[in-house]
Write a protein that holds these residues in place. Sequence first.
Motif: not given
Length: 81
Positions: A2-4, A44-45, A49-50
């Motif tokens: 996904a775009d962050f 960060v984790l 996951q994403q």
Amino acid sequence: MADFTIETLRRDIARMIHVDPSEIGADDNLMDLGLDSMRAMTLVLSWEQQGLRLDFSELARDVTLAGWWAVVARQQNTERT
């Protein structure tokens, strides 16, 4: 992946330190706002996951929203090419 966006980061960080996202300025030191290394690693984790791959040591160089966004934007651009 996904775009962050910078707002995604702001929202996630705010949730982690229990503040309103509007309280996090681009140049505020996130550690001064209450983000410790354990919470940062948890973020960060979660982002990994994403689908966002980040190097924690890069984030540690500039512990501001703007600094983190620069790392994320660079990573997203690398993955698109």
